[in-house]
Design a protein around this motif. Sequence first.
Motif, PDB file in Angstrom:
ATOM      1  N   LEU A  62       0.754  -0.978  -0.203  1.00  0.00           N
ATOM      2  CA  LEU A  62       0.017  -0.187   0.718  1.00  0.00           C
ATOM      3  C   LEU A  62       0.908   1.830  -0.137  1.00  0.00           C
ATOM      4  O   LEU A  62       1.003   2.348  -0.764  1.00  0.00           O
ATOM      5  N   ASP A  63       2.150   1.476   1.051  1.00  0.00           N
ATOM      6  CA  ASP A  63       3.102   2.791   0.914  1.00  0.00           C
ATOM      7  C   ASP A  63       3.482   2.996  -1.236  1.00  0.00           C
ATOM      8  O   ASP A  63       3.396   3.734  -0.928  1.00  0.00           O
ATOM      9  N   GLY A  64       3.484   1.157  -1.410  1.00  0.00           N
ATOM     10  CA  GLY A  64       3.832   1.848  -2.634  1.00  0.00           C
ATOM     11  C   GLY A  64       3.112   1.796  -3.386  1.00  0.00           C
ATOM     12  O   GLY A  64       3.072   2.637  -4.766  1.00  0.00           O
ATOM     13  N   VAL A  65       1.945   1.831  -3.197  1.00  0.00           N
ATOM     14  CA  VAL A  65       1.267   2.316  -4.205  1.00  0.00           C
ATOM     15  C   VAL A  65       0.816   4.125  -3.849  1.00  0.00           C
ATOM     16  O   VAL A  65       0.516   4.648  -5.218  1.00  0.00           O
ATOM     17  N   LEU A  66       0.552   3.884  -2.754  1.00  0.00           N
ATOM     18  CA  LEU A  66       0.297   5.435  -2.713  1.00  0.00           C
ATOM     19  C   LEU A  66       1.435   6.542  -3.346  1.00  0.00           C
ATOM     20  O   LEU A  66       1.289   7.883  -3.885  1.00  0.00           O
ATOM     21  N   ALA A  67       2.745   5.762  -2.929  1.00  0.00           N
ATOM     22  CA  ALA A  67       4.223   6.738  -3.989  1.00  0.00           C
ATOM     23  C   ALA A  67       3.821   6.905  -5.301  1.00  0.00           C
ATOM     24  O   ALA A  67       4.532   7.798  -5.543  1.00  0.00           O
ATOM     25  N   GLY A  68       3.144   5.397  -6.013  1.00  0.00           N
ATOM     26  CA  GLY A  68       3.295   5.705  -6.988  1.00  0.00           C
ATOM     27  C   GLY A  68       2.233   6.457  -7.823  1.00  0.00           C
ATOM     28  O   GLY A  68       2.732   7.440  -8.462  1.00  0.00           O
ATOM     29  N   ILE A  69       1.405   7.047  -7.626  1.00  0.00           N
ATOM     30  CA  ILE A  69       0.085   7.162  -7.208  1.00  0.00           C
ATOM     31  C   ILE A  69       0.770   9.744  -7.164  1.00  0.00           C
ATOM     32  O   ILE A  69       0.863  10.231  -7.693  1.00  0.00           O
ATOM     33  N   ALA A  70       1.803   9.086  -6.400  1.00  0.00           N
ATOM     34  CA  ALA A  70       2.536  10.911  -5.678  1.00  0.00           C
ATOM     35  C   ALA A  70       3.700  11.308  -6.902  1.00  0.00           C
ATOM     36  O   ALA A  70       3.582  12.150  -7.276  1.00  0.00           O
ATOM     37  N   ALA A  71       3.885  10.733  -7.293  1.00  0.00           N
ATOM     38  CA  ALA A  71       4.863  10.073  -8.185  1.00  0.00           C
ATOM     39  C   ALA A  71       5.118  10.529 -10.192  1.00  0.00           C
ATOM     40  O   ALA A  71       5.386  10.873 -10.920  1.00  0.00           O
ATOM     41  N   PHE A  72       3.598  10.432 -10.381  1.00  0.00           N
ATOM     42  CA  PHE A  72       2.814  10.134 -11.720  1.00  0.00           C
ATOM     43  C   PHE A  72       3.302  11.656 -11.809  1.00  0.00           C
ATOM     44  O   PHE A  72       2.365  12.692 -11.754  1.00  0.00           O
ATOM     45  N   ALA A  73       3.220  11.789 -12.909  1.00  0.00           N
ATOM     46  CA  ALA A  73       3.154  13.467 -14.028  1.00  0.00           C
ATOM     47  C   ALA A  73       2.641  12.556 -15.403  1.00  0.00           C
ATOM     48  O   ALA A  73       1.890  11.803 -16.014  1.00  0.00           O
ATOM     49  N   PRO A  74       1.110  13.677 -15.063  1.00  0.00           N
ATOM     50  CA  PRO A  74       0.775  13.585 -16.488  1.00  0.00           C
ATOM     51  C   PRO A  74       0.933  13.909 -17.657  1.00  0.00           C
ATOM     52  O   PRO A  74       2.113  13.679 -18.261  1.00  0.00           O
ATOM     53  N   LEU A  75       0.778  12.286 -18.593  1.00  0.00           N
ATOM     54  CA  LEU A  75       0.812  12.142 -19.915  1.00  0.00           C
ATOM     55  C   LEU A  75       1.066  12.734 -21.135  1.00  0.00           C
ATOM     56  O   LEU A  75      -0.413  13.702 -20.971  1.00  0.00           O
ATOM     57  N   PRO A  76       1.958  12.960 -22.075  1.00  0.00           N
ATOM     58  CA  PRO A  76       1.418  13.606 -23.038  1.00  0.00           C
ATOM     59  C   PRO A  76       0.485  14.132 -23.828  1.00  0.00           C
ATOM     60  O   PRO A  76      -0.502  13.219 -24.084  1.00  0.00           O
ATOM     61  N   HIS A  77      -0.466  15.244 -24.040  1.00  0.00           N
ATOM     62  CA  HIS A  77      -1.509  16.240 -24.373  1.00  0.00           C
ATOM     63  C   HIS A  77      -2.653  14.452 -23.788  1.00  0.00           C
ATOM     64  O   HIS A  77      -3.980  14.716 -24.853  1.00  0.00           O
ATOM     65  N   ARG A  78      -2.989  14.921 -22.657  1.00  0.00           N
ATOM     66  CA  ARG A  78      -3.648  14.395 -21.785  1.00  0.00           C
ATOM     67  C   ARG A  78      -3.945  14.850 -20.710  1.00  0.00           C
ATOM     68  O   ARG A  78      -3.253  15.182 -19.368  1.00  0.00           O
ATOM     69  N   LEU A  79      -5.088  15.810 -20.717  1.00  0.00           N
ATOM     70  CA  LEU A  79      -4.898  17.173 -20.007  1.00  0.00           C
ATOM     71  C   LEU A  79      -4.044  17.385 -19.347  1.00  0.00           C
ATOM     72  O   LEU A  79      -3.791  18.107 -18.539  1.00  0.00           O
ATOM     73  N   GLU A  80      -3.193  18.098 -20.476  1.00  0.00           N
ATOM     74  CA  GLU A  80      -2.067  18.754 -20.131  1.00  0.00           C
ATOM     75  C   GLU A  80      -2.054  20.376 -20.222  1.00  0.00           C
ATOM     76  O   GLU A  80      -2.666  20.646 -21.470  1.00  0.00           O
ATOM     77  N   GLU A  81      -2.062  21.076 -18.657  1.00  0.00           N
ATOM     78  CA  GLU A  81      -2.194  22.207 -18.661  1.00  0.00           C
ATOM     79  C   GLU A  81      -0.957  22.764 -19.346  1.00  0.00           C
ATOM     80  O   GLU A  81       0.308  22.761 -18.740  1.00  0.00           O
TER      81      GLU A  81
END
Length: 430
Positions: free
Chosen positions: A273-292
């Motif tokens: 679960l700690d790894g799951v939460l760390a993975g969410i924190a590390a996520f960067a939006p993929l190019p061209h998908r809701l990229e602001e």
Amino acid sequence: MRFDAPVLLYGAGREAQSTRAFLQARQPDLPVFITVDSGTADISGTIPIKPAELVDAIAHRRFGTIVKSPGVSRYKPIFELAREAGIPVTSNLNLWGATYRQGRTVIAITGTKGKSTTATLTHLMLVKSGVDAGLAGNVGLAPLEAADRNSVVIFELSSYQTADMNFLPDLAAVTNLYPEHVDWHGSVERYYADKLNLIDRDGSFAVALGAAARGNALVAKAVRDHRRLVRQLDADESAAIEAAVARSRLRGAHNLDNARLAAEIALATGATLDGVLAGIAAFAPLPHRLEEHRFGDLVFVDDSISTTPEATKAALAAYQGRRLALIAGGHEREQDYADLAARLATAGVITLICLPVTGTRLAEAARAAAPAVEVIEAPNLEHAMTALAERRQRFDTVILSPGAPSYNQFKNFEERGNRFVALARASFGP
């Protein structure tokens, strides 16, 4: 594996290039032919064959195997002719399966939308948990580029790839299921069958379903045995993931669903679960998908990867409460825009710019369902951005979420998204 006769590559994209490298490394003296329906067949070390010459080449058995690129429809008559002549048609993915599958854990993720985000999150969650995991398919590496690098391989797969995938994963996941790619598959029914070929077969592999897939009768039938399903998150896990998503760069309810599905997959294959939460924190939006992007006092959202009305609806939902200008429309794939049109006003859309060719149908539906929304039909993206520049006080956010492919005016969604950002910078920057 080895080939006893020359090979034909049908297509010249990234997967064809990795197939050529694979063959060159294993059998450097093997003749390799190449054909493309359009563009240039410029892979070094290959012998071009024109599409018009394929019937004769098959009759004279100039090659013994065809390796088809994903973008080339498996329903082209030439492939049936090849099979009748005893020439198998395979793929980069299936060559990976024949060569590297044994001894590895394979996670295969598909769905109409959300599969790239889900696969990327799953990969991050496993890596942050200390699992030796790699990412391949439509994100990450081409299958044969992934080779034998990792003990766990996450494949993000389109319907083009699941249609003839001939090996079993250890865990298969479906995010959701909506009509798409009808031109490639020939019908909506065939698209559904090809997409669900990932799970609709014998085998003891596990299955994980996204929130939208769980309520789909076709998906439920394809699962066959519901004892295959991985366990869903418990209340504490779900709450922890929701809190992590709220702090992350994941936007919208659909991305919370993607994170939950990724967590179920990751926890079923060795994550903590700690790894799951760390993975969410590390996520960067993929190019061209809701990229602001921000130019001047406006936010520009590049969601060019959106090729279905459902994806556009999810993009609008992610910006609830904003005053929106939406740019939509593209290549025709016979998709239904009625529900999208009905949601425009309540989603906060002030101005709708419709691009050819599906934009014509969307504009008609929007004028009927949302008369308060300003509807403009533009011949191209340049005219669309000029029209928005003249109305810049009406909205605070501009979203390019076409709900259709790009092929009628652009080479791909990347080119479309890059052009949108460049035009926004030129018209609204710095």
